[in-house]
Design a protein around this motif. Structure first.
Motif, short mmCIF file in Angstrom:
data_model
loop_
_atom_site.label_atom_id
_atom_site.label_comp_id
_atom_site.label_asym_id
_atom_site.label_seq_id
_atom_site.Cartn_x
_atom_site.Cartn_y
_atom_site.Cartn_z
N ASP A 95 -2.56 10.53 -13.59
CA ASP A 95 -2.54 11.56 -12.56
C ASP A 95 -1.19 11.53 -11.85
OD1 ASP A 95 -5.28 12.54 -12.74
OD2 ASP A 95 -5.86 10.57 -11.98
N ALA A 96 -0.51 12.65 -11.84
CA ALA A 96 0.81 12.71 -11.19
C ALA A 96 0.62 12.98 -9.70
CB ALA A 96 1.66 13.80 -11.84
N PHE A 97 0.12 11.98 -8.99
CA PHE A 97 -0.12 12.18 -7.57
C PHE A 97 1.09 11.75 -6.75
CE2 PHE A 97 -1.98 8.05 -8.69
CZ PHE A 97 -1.44 7.20 -7.75
N GLY A 98 1.30 12.47 -5.64
CA GLY A 98 2.39 12.12 -4.74
C GLY A 98 1.96 11.02 -3.79
N ILE A 99 2.95 10.37 -3.21
CA ILE A 99 2.69 9.29 -2.25
C ILE A 99 3.56 9.51 -1.02
CG2 ILE A 99 2.87 6.80 -1.79
CD1 ILE A 99 2.49 6.36 -4.81
N ASN A 100 2.95 9.51 0.16
CA ASN A 100 3.71 9.52 1.41
C ASN A 100 3.03 8.59 2.40
OD1 ASN A 100 4.98 12.12 3.71
ND2 ASN A 100 5.30 9.92 3.62
N GLY A 149 4.34 10.67 -9.62
CA GLY A 149 4.60 11.80 -8.74
C GLY A 149 5.67 11.50 -7.72
N PRO A 150 5.94 12.45 -6.83
CA PRO A 150 6.96 12.23 -5.79
C PRO A 150 6.53 11.16 -4.81
CG PRO A 150 5.70 14.22 -5.33
CD PRO A 150 5.28 13.76 -6.69
N GLU A 151 7.49 10.41 -4.29
CA GLU A 151 7.19 9.40 -3.27
C GLU A 151 8.10 9.62 -2.08
OE1 GLU A 151 9.36 5.41 -4.25
OE2 GLU A 151 8.31 6.07 -6.05
N ILE A 152 7.49 9.57 -0.89
CA ILE A 152 8.19 9.88 0.36
C ILE A 152 7.89 8.78 1.37
CG2 ILE A 152 8.49 11.58 2.21
CD1 ILE A 152 7.09 13.62 0.30
N SER A 153 8.91 8.39 2.12
CA SER A 153 8.70 7.47 3.24
C SER A 153 9.35 8.09 4.46
CB SER A 153 9.34 6.12 2.95
OG SER A 153 8.70 5.47 1.89
N HIS A 154 8.79 7.80 5.62
CA HIS A 154 9.41 8.29 6.85
C HIS A 154 8.90 7.49 8.04
CE1 HIS A 154 5.61 10.73 6.98
NE2 HIS A 154 5.66 10.29 8.23
N SER A 155 9.58 7.63 9.15
CA SER A 155 9.13 7.05 10.41
C SER A 155 9.26 8.10 11.49
CB SER A 155 9.97 5.83 10.79
OG SER A 155 9.62 5.39 12.09
N ILE A 156 8.13 8.48 12.06
CA ILE A 156 8.13 9.39 13.20
C ILE A 156 7.29 8.71 14.28
CG2 ILE A 156 7.88 11.78 13.96
CD1 ILE A 156 7.92 12.64 11.07
N THR A 157 7.70 7.49 14.57
CA THR A 157 7.05 6.60 15.53
C THR A 157 5.53 6.63 15.39
OG1 THR A 157 7.20 8.21 17.36
CG2 THR A 157 9.03 6.69 17.08
N CYS A 158 4.80 6.83 16.48
CA CYS A 158 3.35 6.64 16.45
C CYS A 158 2.58 7.78 15.79
CB CYS A 158 2.83 6.41 17.87
SG CYS A 158 3.69 5.08 18.72
N ALA A 177 2.06 20.07 -6.00
CA ALA A 177 1.29 18.90 -6.41
C ALA A 177 -0.19 19.23 -6.28
CB ALA A 177 1.64 17.70 -5.53
N ASP A 178 -1.01 18.52 -7.03
CA ASP A 178 -2.47 18.70 -6.96
C ASP A 178 -3.15 17.59 -6.18
OD1 ASP A 178 -2.44 21.04 -8.56
OD2 ASP A 178 -2.30 19.79 -10.36
N LYS A 179 -2.46 16.44 -6.10
CA LYS A 179 -3.06 15.27 -5.44
C LYS A 179 -1.98 14.53 -4.65
CE LYS A 179 -6.40 14.68 -9.21
NZ LYS A 179 -6.93 13.77 -10.25
N PHE A 180 -2.36 13.99 -3.49
CA PHE A 180 -1.40 13.26 -2.67
C PHE A 180 -2.10 12.11 -1.95
CE2 PHE A 180 2.89 13.30 -1.10
CZ PHE A 180 3.54 14.23 -1.90
N LEU A 181 -1.47 10.95 -1.98
CA LEU A 181 -1.93 9.78 -1.25
C LEU A 181 -1.11 9.67 0.03
CD1 LEU A 181 -3.71 7.12 -1.39
CD2 LEU A 181 -1.69 6.02 -2.37
N VAL A 182 -1.77 9.71 1.18
CA VAL A 182 -1.03 9.75 2.45
C VAL A 182 -1.58 8.70 3.42
CG1 VAL A 182 -0.54 12.21 2.19
CG2 VAL A 182 -2.52 11.50 3.53
N GLY A 183 -0.72 8.24 4.32
CA GLY A 183 -1.21 7.29 5.32
C GLY A 183 -0.09 6.58 6.04
N GLY A 184 -0.44 5.46 6.64
CA GLY A 184 0.54 4.69 7.42
C GLY A 184 0.19 3.22 7.41
N SER A 185 1.20 2.38 7.64
CA SER A 185 1.00 0.94 7.66
C SER A 185 1.87 0.32 8.74
CB SER A 185 1.36 0.34 6.30
OG SER A 185 1.10 -1.06 6.29
N GLU A 186 1.34 -0.69 9.41
CA GLU A 186 2.10 -1.33 10.49
C GLU A 186 1.72 -2.81 10.59
OE1 GLU A 186 5.26 -0.36 12.27
OE2 GLU A 186 3.95 1.41 12.17
N ALA A 187 2.74 -3.65 10.70
CA ALA A 187 2.56 -5.09 10.91
C ALA A 187 3.46 -5.51 12.06
CB ALA A 187 2.88 -5.85 9.63
N PRO A 188 3.14 -5.11 13.30
CA PRO A 188 4.07 -5.26 14.42
C PRO A 188 3.86 -6.50 15.28
CG PRO A 188 2.29 -3.84 15.10
CD PRO A 188 1.94 -4.34 13.70
#
Length: 389
Positions: A95-100, A149-158, A177-188
């Protein structure tokens, strides 16, 4: 296929609440917070960390591949959540899913260790740069899941995680795209990160050994800032249109920014939230919105201005209001997607989860539509409307 809605086909998280939906829901149903004390920034500090079981799971992932030994916890948290979500959704490497998947702070622990070593020895480790770049979360997840699929990273604070959802929503709507995996991770939970929050005078000074609630998120009459940091990651699988395996639908998204008065400013009535909520709601009947999961970080101004914005948009008839930061703290870039998890669980179980020390609210109808808010430093607001399948 109806393309007016975007399907959420799977969700997974690892946080102080647990690492599976059943455990997370069980912990939401009790009125205990998840805070404990760690020695950080040269003093005992209230934080919300992963359970020992979840830490063991992260350690196992670190040992599963020699290359993972040198990765920051923020990457490993995201790997843990992503593996489970993709498995639930039935996606595979074909599956050519994107990741952000974004992060506010990124590789905080690893960066601090590398920088200390440089100060002490005058030399930087070979892997210091690639393991601390912002893009290494999505890159390692793509490697681990063998995504093409495409992979994207970003930081827009909270508001990072909900901005990731916005990106996935836009890619799917565009047909790119037909499918995308999205979310956030933090180890502060590191010395320097805690020190920065204390320097802003927003970290909680309430002694949890003496008081029931060290984080007073949702207390709109508090006289001190009570934000506490937590760690974790969460992701959801998005697919274009209405699918048979959808657990809920994204039916509206909104976003806005404010003109800055200073680096962490937000207006008295959170104009950015008013705009983002109105955009997400569009022509929705306001009385059809059953609940709002607020950003409410536990600061005096942050909590109150968001409430004022909600009152401006909804008038006297407010939906049920809640937040999870009194329980798990503020997880920065992951906070919005963990709020989405609470919204999904409340819809799934048709049960409102309120704040134990807040004004009592009574659920008098089924929970079918929930609005989720997030905002970052400088008034970068996002609102997402989800609807029960």
């Amino acid at each position: 296929m109806n393309t007016n809605k975007i399907s959420i086909t799977a969700f997974s998280s690892i946080s102080p609440l647990g690492n599976n939906a059943e455990e997370v829901w069980t912990n939401y149903l009790n009125e205990n917070h998840c805070f404990s004390k760690q020695f950080l920034d040269q003093q005992e500090t209230s934080t919300a960390s992963l359970s020992e079981e979840s830490k063991k799971l992260v350690a196992e992932i670190r040992e599963s591949d020699p290359k993972y030994k040198f990765l920051d916890d923020s990457v490993l948290f995201a790997l843990a959540a992503s593996r489970k979500a993709v498995q639930k959704a039935g996606w595979n490497s074909e599956d050519a899913f994107g990741i952000n998947i974004g992060s506010s702070r990124g590789a905080t622990d690893l960066f601090e260790k590398h920088y200390k070593e440089y100060i002490d020895t005058g030399k930087a480790q070979t892997l210091a740069s690639p393991t601390t770049t912002l893009g290494n979360i999505s890159s390692w997840i793509a490697h681990d899941l063998q995504s093409t699929g495409p992979e994207i990273s970003h930081s827009i604070t909270c508001s990072t995680a909900l901005h990731a959802l916005l990106n996935g929503f836009a890619w799917l709507k565009s047909g790119m795209a037909d499918k995308f995996l999205v979310g956030g991770s933090e180890a502060p939970l590191t010395d320097f990160t805690i020190a920065q929050m204390r320097a802003l005078k927003i970290y909680s000074r309430i002694d949890q050994d003496q008081e029931n609630w060290p984080n007073l998120a949702f207390d709109f009459e508090k006289t001190q800032n009570t934000m506490i940091l937590g760690e974790g990651a969460a992701v959801c699988c998005l697919e274009a249109g209405e699918t048979e395996n959808a657990i809920a639908y994204v039916t509206g998204v909104g976003y806005a920014t404010e003109v800055l008065e200073h680096n962490i400013s937000i207006s008295a009535e959170a104009t950015c939230f008013q705009k983002s909520m109105k955009m997400a709601l569009k022509e929705e009947d306001l009385e059809s919105i059953d609940a709002i999961v607020m950003h409410a970080p536990g600061t005096i101004k942050g909590d109150l201005t968001e409430l004022r914005a909600i009152e401006k948009v909804f008038g006297e008839k407010l939906p049920l209001l809640t937040t999870n930061k009194w329980k798990i703290g503020h997880t920065f870039g992951a906070s919005g997607i963990l709020s989405l998890e609470l919204a999904l669980l409340m819809m799934q179980h048709d049960t409102f989860v309120g704040v134990p020390f807040g004004e009592k609210q009574h659920q008098n109808k089924a929970i079918k539509k929930v609005l989720i808010n997030a905002v970052g430093f400088g008034g970068n607001a996002v609102s997402v409307l989800i609807e029960k399948r």
